[in-house]
Design a protein around this motif. Structure first.
Motif, PDB file in Angstrom:
ATOM      1  N   GLU A 141       0.826  -1.198  -0.030  1.00 54.47           N
ATOM      2  CA  GLU A 141      -0.042  -0.109  -0.041  1.00 54.47           C
ATOM      3  C   GLU A 141       1.007   1.412  -0.040  1.00 54.47           C
ATOM      4  O   GLU A 141       2.098   1.033   0.443  1.00 54.47           O
ATOM      5  N   PRO A 142       0.345   2.396  -0.411  1.00 51.66           N
ATOM      6  CA  PRO A 142       1.196   3.615  -0.485  1.00 51.66           C
ATOM      7  C   PRO A 142       1.409   4.210   0.594  1.00 51.66           C
ATOM      8  O   PRO A 142       0.708   3.852   1.729  1.00 51.66           O
ATOM      9  N   GLY A 143       2.394   5.087   0.736  1.00 48.84           N
ATOM     10  CA  GLY A 143       2.889   5.856   1.954  1.00 48.84           C
ATOM     11  C   GLY A 143       3.857   5.230   2.817  1.00 48.84           C
ATOM     12  O   GLY A 143       4.088   4.227   2.550  1.00 48.84           O
ATOM     13  N   ILE A 144       4.467   6.048   3.556  1.00 47.64           N
ATOM     14  CA  ILE A 144       5.621   5.721   4.524  1.00 47.64           C
ATOM     15  C   ILE A 144       4.924   6.027   6.042  1.00 47.64           C
ATOM     16  O   ILE A 144       4.609   7.009   6.350  1.00 47.64           O
ATOM     17  N   GLN A 145       5.527   5.136   6.927  1.00 46.88           N
ATOM     18  CA  GLN A 145       5.333   5.082   8.312  1.00 46.88           C
ATOM     19  C   GLN A 145       6.220   6.374   8.945  1.00 46.88           C
ATOM     20  O   GLN A 145       7.274   6.427   8.372  1.00 46.88           O
ATOM     21  N   THR A 146       5.810   7.126   9.657  1.00 50.10           N
ATOM     22  CA  THR A 146       6.577   8.162  10.289  1.00 50.10           C
ATOM     23  C   THR A 146       7.684   7.134  11.665  1.00 50.10           C
ATOM     24  O   THR A 146       7.243   5.905  11.721  1.00 50.10           O
ATOM     25  N   PRO A 147       8.473   7.745  11.957  1.00 47.60           N
ATOM     26  CA  PRO A 147       9.450   7.049  12.694  1.00 47.60           C
ATOM     27  C   PRO A 147       8.615   6.532  14.136  1.00 47.60           C
ATOM     28  O   PRO A 147       8.991   5.583  14.714  1.00 47.60           O
ATOM     29  N   ALA A 148       7.668   7.576  14.633  1.00 46.43           N
ATOM     30  CA  ALA A 148       6.934   7.209  15.793  1.00 46.43           C
ATOM     31  C   ALA A 148       6.164   5.804  15.619  1.00 46.43           C
ATOM     32  O   ALA A 148       6.146   4.934  16.362  1.00 46.43           O
ATOM     33  N   ASP A 149       5.513   5.787  14.250  1.00 43.19           N
ATOM     34  CA  ASP A 149       4.717   4.608  14.066  1.00 43.19           C
ATOM     35  C   ASP A 149       5.604   3.133  13.811  1.00 43.19           C
ATOM     36  O   ASP A 149       5.053   2.340  14.211  1.00 43.19           O
ATOM     37  N   THR A 150       6.744   3.430  13.260  1.00 44.45           N
ATOM     38  CA  THR A 150       7.538   2.303  13.039  1.00 44.45           C
ATOM     39  C   THR A 150       8.132   1.846  14.499  1.00 44.45           C
ATOM     40  O   THR A 150       8.117   0.525  14.791  1.00 44.45           O
ATOM     41  N   LEU A 151       8.453   2.895  15.290  1.00 42.31           N
ATOM     42  CA  LEU A 151       8.922   2.370  16.484  1.00 42.31           C
ATOM     43  C   LEU A 151       7.803   1.791  17.439  1.00 42.31           C
ATOM     44  O   LEU A 151       7.925   0.979  18.014  1.00 42.31           O
ATOM     45  N   ALA A 152       6.533   2.441  17.331  1.00 41.55           N
ATOM     46  CA  ALA A 152       5.388   1.590  18.251  1.00 41.55           C
ATOM     47  C   ALA A 152       5.184   0.307  17.486  1.00 41.55           C
ATOM     48  O   ALA A 152       4.663  -0.683  18.275  1.00 41.55           O
ATOM     49  N   ARG A 153       5.157   0.157  16.326  1.00 43.05           N
ATOM     50  CA  ARG A 153       4.680  -1.240  15.577  1.00 43.05           C
ATOM     51  C   ARG A 153       5.893  -2.232  15.817  1.00 43.05           C
ATOM     52  O   ARG A 153       5.619  -3.449  15.833  1.00 43.05           O
ATOM     53  N   GLY A 154       7.083  -1.685  15.754  1.00 46.61           N
ATOM     54  CA  GLY A 154       8.401  -2.615  15.800  1.00 46.61           C
ATOM     55  C   GLY A 154       8.525  -3.481  14.467  1.00 46.61           C
ATOM     56  O   GLY A 154       9.101  -4.479  14.222  1.00 46.61           O
ATOM     57  N   VAL A 163      13.494   5.459   6.517  1.00 46.95           N
ATOM     58  CA  VAL A 163      12.979   6.859   7.447  1.00 46.95           C
ATOM     59  C   VAL A 163      13.418   6.938   8.878  1.00 46.95           C
ATOM     60  O   VAL A 163      13.791   7.816   9.386  1.00 46.95           O
ATOM     61  N   PHE A 164      13.179   5.730   9.455  1.00 48.71           N
ATOM     62  CA  PHE A 164      13.606   5.510  10.818  1.00 48.71           C
ATOM     63  C   PHE A 164      15.229   5.757  11.167  1.00 48.71           C
ATOM     64  O   PHE A 164      15.589   6.385  12.083  1.00 48.71           O
ATOM     65  N   PHE A 165      16.005   5.035  10.426  1.00 50.73           N
ATOM     66  CA  PHE A 165      17.278   4.978  10.561  1.00 50.73           C
ATOM     67  C   PHE A 165      17.793   6.642  10.163  1.00 50.73           C
ATOM     68  O   PHE A 165      18.551   7.212  11.014  1.00 50.73           O
ATOM     69  N   VAL A 166      17.190   7.510   9.113  1.00 43.66           N
ATOM     70  CA  VAL A 166      17.504   8.742   8.920  1.00 43.66           C
ATOM     71  C   VAL A 166      17.117   9.535  10.111  1.00 43.66           C
ATOM     72  O   VAL A 166      17.910  10.293  10.474  1.00 43.66           O
ATOM     73  N   ALA A 167      15.967   9.259  10.656  1.00 42.35           N
ATOM     74  CA  ALA A 167      15.539  10.201  11.886  1.00 42.35           C
ATOM     75  C   ALA A 167      16.463   9.907  13.083  1.00 42.35           C
ATOM     76  O   ALA A 167      16.853  10.998  13.677  1.00 42.35           O
ATOM     77  N   LEU A 168      17.209   8.686  13.329  1.00 48.68           N
ATOM     78  CA  LEU A 168      18.213   8.437  14.202  1.00 48.68           C
ATOM     79  C   LEU A 168      19.413   9.262  14.094  1.00 48.68           C
ATOM     80  O   LEU A 168      19.897   9.634  15.026  1.00 48.68           O
ATOM     81  N   CYS A 169      19.710   8.970  12.861  1.00 48.87           N
ATOM     82  CA  CYS A 169      21.027   9.747  12.381  1.00 48.87           C
ATOM     83  C   CYS A 169      20.902  11.339  12.557  1.00 48.87           C
ATOM     84  O   CYS A 169      21.779  11.976  13.322  1.00 48.87           O
ATOM     85  N   ARG A 170      19.829  11.876  12.353  1.00 53.93           N
ATOM     86  CA  ARG A 170      19.636  13.304  12.510  1.00 53.93           C
ATOM     87  C   ARG A 170      19.600  13.713  13.997  1.00 53.93           C
ATOM     88  O   ARG A 170      20.092  14.770  14.286  1.00 53.93           O
ATOM     89  N   MET A 199      12.296  -2.628  -6.618  1.00 51.01           N
ATOM     90  CA  MET A 199      12.815  -1.366  -6.196  1.00 51.01           C
ATOM     91  C   MET A 199      12.975  -1.513  -4.465  1.00 51.01           C
ATOM     92  O   MET A 199      12.322  -2.343  -3.731  1.00 51.01           O
ATOM     93  N   HIS A 200      13.820  -0.720  -3.960  1.00 44.47           N
ATOM     94  CA  HIS A 200      14.496  -0.743  -2.473  1.00 44.47           C
ATOM     95  C   HIS A 200      14.404   0.824  -2.019  1.00 44.47           C
ATOM     96  O   HIS A 200      14.909   1.640  -2.844  1.00 44.47           O
ATOM     97  N   ALA A 201      14.585   0.949  -0.719  1.00 44.64           N
ATOM     98  CA  ALA A 201      14.749   1.994  -0.093  1.00 44.64           C
ATOM     99  C   ALA A 201      16.032   1.838   0.968  1.00 44.64           C
ATOM    100  O   ALA A 201      15.924   0.940   1.640  1.00 44.64           O
ATOM    101  N   TRP A 202      16.586   2.842   0.901  1.00 42.91           N
ATOM    102  CA  TRP A 202      18.009   2.948   2.160  1.00 42.91           C
ATOM    103  C   TRP A 202      18.137   4.377   2.673  1.00 42.91           C
ATOM    104  O   TRP A 202      17.479   5.258   2.058  1.00 42.91           O
ATOM    105  N   ALA A 203      19.262   4.552   3.223  1.00 45.74           N
ATOM    106  CA  ALA A 203      19.530   5.795   3.577  1.00 45.74           C
ATOM    107  C   ALA A 203      21.048   6.148   3.064  1.00 45.74           C
ATOM    108  O   ALA A 203      21.900   5.270   2.995  1.00 45.74           O
ATOM    109  N   GLU A 204      21.474   7.438   3.013  1.00 40.78           N
ATOM    110  CA  GLU A 204      22.942   7.782   2.823  1.00 40.78           C
ATOM    111  C   GLU A 204      23.161   9.031   4.154  1.00 40.78           C
ATOM    112  O   GLU A 204      22.281   9.621   4.233  1.00 40.78           O
TER     113      GLU A 204
END
Length: 248
Positions: A141-154, A163-170, A199-204
């Motif tokens: 399904e479309p959309g990206i979880q917020t870091p808070a959602d990912t943290l809550a769902r595990g 996106v969660f990794f980017v949030a931690l880095c920042r 397709m895949h997603a990662w961070a830099e």
């Protein structure tokens, strides 16, 4: 956002995009200098389906993801970016929407209580900790979880991990951005009719002296020549591979 990027570590030899129904294509770049193709369909066009087929030949040269040198000031973590870097990287320091700084701090204390003092060792440990703490779930399904959602769902998909990794880095003062691209995995000869590459997603993360270096928290590794970046962004939703509108 479908053609692989042209970079010093990646050469695009050919690219072909087939659209059904046919459309007028206009090649441009977006505000972050990613290659962006617009597809304009005639107002008289009627079709029960919309199909995008990309075929390309790309040469990746990043066999050793650690083939770089850091500036001396960036060898130990935490470090400070210089004034020019801080100005240029401004948007890559801002917390993504749905980020709770207190929750991120608590996660770091729980999952990375002892933090390596060397920058690369710290990033490797953080990447591995994200992978170990989450459960991968494929989400079509479309959309990206917020870091808070990912943290809550595990749990989450590759884009949610990134996106969660980017949030931690920042959160810890590192300039980080989201990357959309392809991941090449050789098909298992024992599996008939393997799925096509996805397709895949990662961070830099921007490291002084090394530039932007890719990390994949879904696998817990630094990115090598199996990763084919297409587009990067400070805001993940900006580079959904196919986006637009339609009417019926």
């Amino acid at each position: 956002y479908l053609p692989p990027r042209e970079t010093p570590r990646q050469r695009l030899h050919s690219f072909e995009l087939t659209l059904v129904p046919a459309a007028r294509r206009v090649a441009t770049t977006d505000a972050e200098d990613n290659a962006l193709d617009w597809a304009y369909f005639d107002t008289a066009t009627r079709s029960p389906a919309l199909e995008f087929k990309s075929e390309f030949l790309v040469e990746t040269l990043d066999t050793n993801p650690f083939d770089f040198f850091l500036k001396p000031a960036a060898l130990a973590f935490p470090f400070a970016y210089d004034a020019a870097e801080t100005f240029a990287l401004g948007s890559c320091f801002r917390a993504p929407a749905g980020t709770d700084a207190a929750h991120l701090a608590a996660w770091l204390d729980a999952h990375l209580p002892v933090r390596p003092s060397e920058t690369i060792a710290f990033l490797a440990a953080l990447n591995s900790a994200v992978r170990a703490s989450l459960s991968y779930t494929r989400r079509d399904e479309p959309g990206i979880q917020t870091p808070a959602d990912t943290l809550a769902r595990g749990s989450g998909s590759c884009r949610d991990y990134a996106v969660f990794f980017v949030a931690l880095c920042r959160h810890v003062g590192l300039a980080a951005r989201f990357v959309s691209g392809y991941l090449h995995e050789a098909p298992d000869p024992a599996v008939p009719n393997p799925l096509p590459p996805a397709m895949h997603a990662w961070a830099e993360v921007y490291l002084p002296g090394a530039g932007w270096r890719g990390l994949d928290p879904t696998r817990g590794i630094f990115c090598d020549d199996s990763f084919v970046p297409v587009a990067h962004t400070a805001l993940a939703e900006n580079v959904n591979p196919i986006q637009g509108g339609f009417y019926s």
